[in-house]
Design a protein around this motif. Structure first.
Motif, PDB file in Angstrom:
ATOM      1  N   LEU A   4      38.814  -2.041 -68.730  1.00 14.82           N
ATOM      2  CA  LEU A   4      37.363  -2.052 -68.642  1.00 14.82           C
ATOM      3  C   LEU A   4      36.892  -0.664 -68.225  1.00 14.82           C
ATOM      4  CD1 LEU A   4      34.716  -3.702 -68.707  1.00 14.82           C
ATOM      5  CD2 LEU A   4      35.136  -4.274 -66.322  1.00 14.82           C
ATOM      6  N   VAL A   5      36.095  -0.024 -69.082  1.00 16.39           N
ATOM      7  CA  VAL A   5      35.588   1.320 -68.819  1.00 16.39           C
ATOM      8  C   VAL A   5      34.083   1.232 -68.580  1.00 16.39           C
ATOM      9  CG1 VAL A   5      35.272   3.630 -69.800  1.00 16.39           C
ATOM     10  CG2 VAL A   5      37.371   2.347 -70.265  1.00 16.39           C
ATOM     11  N   PHE A   6      33.628   1.824 -67.496  1.00 12.15           N
ATOM     12  CA  PHE A   6      32.196   1.844 -67.193  1.00 12.15           C
ATOM     13  C   PHE A   6      31.604   3.122 -67.777  1.00 12.15           C
ATOM     14  CE2 PHE A   6      34.015  -1.044 -64.204  1.00 12.15           C
ATOM     15  CZ  PHE A   6      33.077  -2.071 -64.170  1.00 12.15           C
ATOM     16  N   THR A   7      30.840   2.969 -68.849  1.00 17.08           N
ATOM     17  CA  THR A   7      30.267   4.133 -69.517  1.00 17.08           C
ATOM     18  C   THR A   7      28.961   4.576 -68.874  1.00 17.08           C
ATOM     19  OG1 THR A   7      29.173   2.711 -71.137  1.00 17.08           O
ATOM     20  CG2 THR A   7      31.346   3.585 -71.721  1.00 17.08           C
ATOM     21  N   THR A   8      28.238   3.636 -68.277  1.00 17.23           N
ATOM     22  CA  THR A   8      26.964   3.938 -67.629  1.00 17.23           C
ATOM     23  C   THR A   8      26.819   3.063 -66.390  1.00 17.23           C
ATOM     24  OG1 THR A   8      25.943   4.327 -69.779  1.00 17.23           O
ATOM     25  CG2 THR A   8      24.444   4.009 -67.942  1.00 17.23           C
ATOM     26  N   ASN A   9      26.326   3.650 -65.326  1.00 15.78           N
ATOM     27  CA  ASN A   9      25.941   2.894 -64.140  1.00 15.78           C
ATOM     28  C   ASN A   9      24.769   3.641 -63.518  1.00 15.78           C
ATOM     29  OD1 ASN A   9      25.599   1.601 -61.692  1.00 15.78           O
ATOM     30  ND2 ASN A   9      27.780   1.246 -61.390  1.00 15.78           N
ATOM     31  N   ASP A  10      23.576   3.126 -63.747  1.00 15.32           N
ATOM     32  CA  ASP A  10      22.348   3.776 -63.263  1.00 15.32           C
ATOM     33  C   ASP A  10      22.306   3.928 -61.745  1.00 15.32           C
ATOM     34  OD1 ASP A  10      21.459   3.920 -65.856  1.00 15.32           O
ATOM     35  OD2 ASP A  10      19.924   2.361 -65.658  1.00 15.32           O
ATOM     36  N   LEU A  11      23.104   3.174 -61.032  1.00 13.60           N
ATOM     37  CA  LEU A  11      23.047   3.198 -59.571  1.00 13.60           C
ATOM     38  C   LEU A  11      23.953   4.256 -58.947  1.00 13.60           C
ATOM     39  CD1 LEU A  11      23.181  -0.663 -59.154  1.00 13.60           C
ATOM     40  CD2 LEU A  11      21.161   0.785 -59.066  1.00 13.60           C
ATOM     41  N   ARG A  12      24.851   4.857 -59.727  1.00 13.80           N
ATOM     42  CA  ARG A  12      25.816   5.822 -59.178  1.00 13.80           C
ATOM     43  C   ARG A  12      25.151   6.995 -58.463  1.00 13.80           C
ATOM     44  NH1 ARG A  12      29.365   6.231 -64.378  1.00 13.80           N
ATOM     45  NH2 ARG A  12      30.596   4.369 -64.148  1.00 13.80           N
ATOM     46  N   GLU A  13      24.075   7.505 -59.038  1.00 14.32           N
ATOM     47  CA  GLU A  13      23.455   8.713 -58.486  1.00 14.32           C
ATOM     48  C   GLU A  13      22.786   8.471 -57.136  1.00 14.32           C
ATOM     49  OE1 GLU A  13      20.185  12.112 -59.743  1.00 14.32           O
ATOM     50  OE2 GLU A  13      20.863  10.665 -61.227  1.00 14.32           O
ATOM     51  N   PHE A  14      22.081   7.343 -56.990  1.00 11.52           N
ATOM     52  CA  PHE A  14      21.284   7.112 -55.785  1.00 11.52           C
ATOM     53  C   PHE A  14      21.929   6.147 -54.789  1.00 11.52           C
ATOM     54  CE2 PHE A  14      18.292   8.176 -59.209  1.00 11.52           C
ATOM     55  CZ  PHE A  14      17.803   9.355 -58.686  1.00 11.52           C
ATOM     56  N   GLN A  15      22.793   5.253 -55.284  1.00 12.59           N
ATOM     57  CA  GLN A  15      23.451   4.272 -54.423  1.00 12.59           C
ATOM     58  C   GLN A  15      24.933   4.183 -54.808  1.00 12.59           C
ATOM     59  OE1 GLN A  15      20.855   0.976 -55.542  1.00 12.59           O
ATOM     60  NE2 GLN A  15      20.025   0.970 -53.467  1.00 12.59           N
ATOM     61  N   PRO A  16      25.707   5.227 -54.547  1.00 12.00           N
ATOM     62  CA  PRO A  16      27.100   5.248 -55.025  1.00 12.00           C
ATOM     63  C   PRO A  16      27.977   4.127 -54.467  1.00 12.00           C
ATOM     64  CG  PRO A  16      26.649   7.112 -53.580  1.00 12.00           C
ATOM     65  CD  PRO A  16      25.345   6.435 -53.840  1.00 12.00           C
ATOM     66  N   GLU A  17      27.771   3.740 -53.221  1.00  9.74           N
ATOM     67  CA  GLU A  17      28.592   2.669 -52.640  1.00  9.74           C
ATOM     68  C   GLU A  17      28.273   1.334 -53.292  1.00  9.74           C
ATOM     69  OE1 GLU A  17      27.485   3.183 -48.624  1.00  9.74           O
ATOM     70  OE2 GLU A  17      28.703   4.993 -48.386  1.00  9.74           O
ATOM     71  N   PHE A  18      26.991   1.064 -53.491  1.00 11.36           N
ATOM     72  CA  PHE A  18      26.567  -0.175 -54.145  1.00 11.36           C
ATOM     73  C   PHE A  18      27.046  -0.193 -55.597  1.00 11.36           C
ATOM     74  CE2 PHE A  18      22.991  -2.823 -56.006  1.00 11.36           C
ATOM     75  CZ  PHE A  18      23.514  -4.033 -55.570  1.00 11.36           C
ATOM     76  N   ALA A  19      26.969   0.945 -56.277  1.00 11.19           N
ATOM     77  CA  ALA A  19      27.436   1.054 -57.666  1.00 11.19           C
ATOM     78  C   ALA A  19      28.928   0.744 -57.747  1.00 11.19           C
ATOM     79  CB  ALA A  19      27.147   2.447 -58.212  1.00 11.19           C
ATOM     80  N   ALA A  20      29.701   1.285 -56.814  1.00  8.37           N
ATOM     81  CA  ALA A  20      31.145   1.025 -56.793  1.00  8.37           C
ATOM     82  C   ALA A  20      31.435  -0.453 -56.526  1.00  8.37           C
ATOM     83  CB  ALA A  20      31.826   1.900 -55.744  1.00  8.37           C
ATOM     84  N   GLN A  21      30.653  -1.069 -55.640  1.00 11.12           N
ATOM     85  CA  GLN A  21      30.825  -2.494 -55.350  1.00 11.12           C
ATOM     86  C   GLN A  21      30.549  -3.329 -56.604  1.00 11.12           C
ATOM     87  OE1 GLN A  21      28.233  -4.058 -52.279  1.00 11.12           O
ATOM     88  NE2 GLN A  21      28.507  -6.146 -53.036  1.00 11.12           N
ATOM     89  N   LEU A  22      29.482  -3.010 -57.331  1.00  8.62           N
ATOM     90  CA  LEU A  22      29.153  -3.759 -58.542  1.00  8.62           C
ATOM     91  C   LEU A  22      30.239  -3.582 -59.607  1.00  8.62           C
ATOM     92  CD1 LEU A  22      25.316  -3.194 -58.910  1.00  8.62           C
ATOM     93  CD2 LEU A  22      26.509  -5.167 -57.952  1.00  8.62           C
ATOM     94  N   GLU A  23      30.738  -2.368 -59.761  1.00  9.39           N
ATOM     95  CA  GLU A  23      31.804  -2.130 -60.737  1.00  9.39           C
ATOM     96  C   GLU A  23      33.055  -2.937 -60.374  1.00  9.39           C
ATOM     97  OE1 GLU A  23      32.493   2.050 -61.279  1.00  9.39           O
ATOM     98  OE2 GLU A  23      30.474   2.389 -62.058  1.00  9.39           O
ATOM     99  N   GLN A  24      33.369  -3.006 -59.098  1.00 11.08           N
ATOM    100  CA  GLN A  24      34.530  -3.784 -58.664  1.00 11.08           C
ATOM    101  C   GLN A  24      34.316  -5.266 -58.950  1.00 11.08           C
ATOM    102  OE1 GLN A  24      37.565  -2.603 -57.489  1.00 11.08           O
ATOM    103  NE2 GLN A  24      38.068  -4.722 -57.964  1.00 11.08           N
ATOM    104  N   GLU A  25      33.107  -5.768 -58.694  1.00 14.93           N
ATOM    105  CA  GLU A  25      32.823  -7.179 -58.940  1.00 14.93           C
ATOM    106  C   GLU A  25      32.884  -7.510 -60.431  1.00 14.93           C
ATOM    107  OE1 GLU A  25      29.539  -9.038 -56.992  1.00 14.93           O
ATOM    108  OE2 GLU A  25      29.920  -7.998 -55.105  1.00 14.93           O
TER     109      GLU A  25
END
Length: 100
Positions: A4-25
């Motif tokens: 599974l490759v994450f090509t886009t995550n709009d939250l990475r720039e402003f909320q990197p910890e939350f973005a990482a949590q969502l990607e893990q989930e």
């Protein structure tokens, strides 16, 4: 475990910890897919009546999309991913509606 490759995550720039949590989930939710499945995922922030996180997962022959209202509860994205992948169904063979 599928690839599974994450090509886009709009939250990475402003909320990197939350973005990482969502990607893990999302990864955890997709863990039951066949090991040889290659998927791409986009996590997008949507501003509708209620803020939402929209997820699009694509593989060779299918695409699933779903949204979760923010703030997402812990584990909510994992369950939404599992549900979307489970409910996507397979290709439906063509059947004529009327007989000739």
């Amino acid at each position: 475990m599928p690839k599974l490759v994450f090509t886009t995550n709009d939250l990475r720039e402003f909320q990197p910890e939350f973005a990482a949590q969502l990607e893990q989930e999302v990864s955890d939710g997709a863990a039951d897919e066949p090991a040889d499945t290659a998927m791409e995922c986009r996590i997008l922030e949507r501003h509708a009546e209620r803020p939402q996180i929209s997820v699009h997962i694509e593989a060779k022959d299918w695409v699933v999309s779903f949204a979760v209202t923010t703030p997402a509860a812990a584990g909510e994205m994992r369950m939404a991913t599992k549900r979307a992948l489970r409910d996507r169904g397979g290709p439906v063979p063509y059947q004529r509606v009327t007989e000739r």
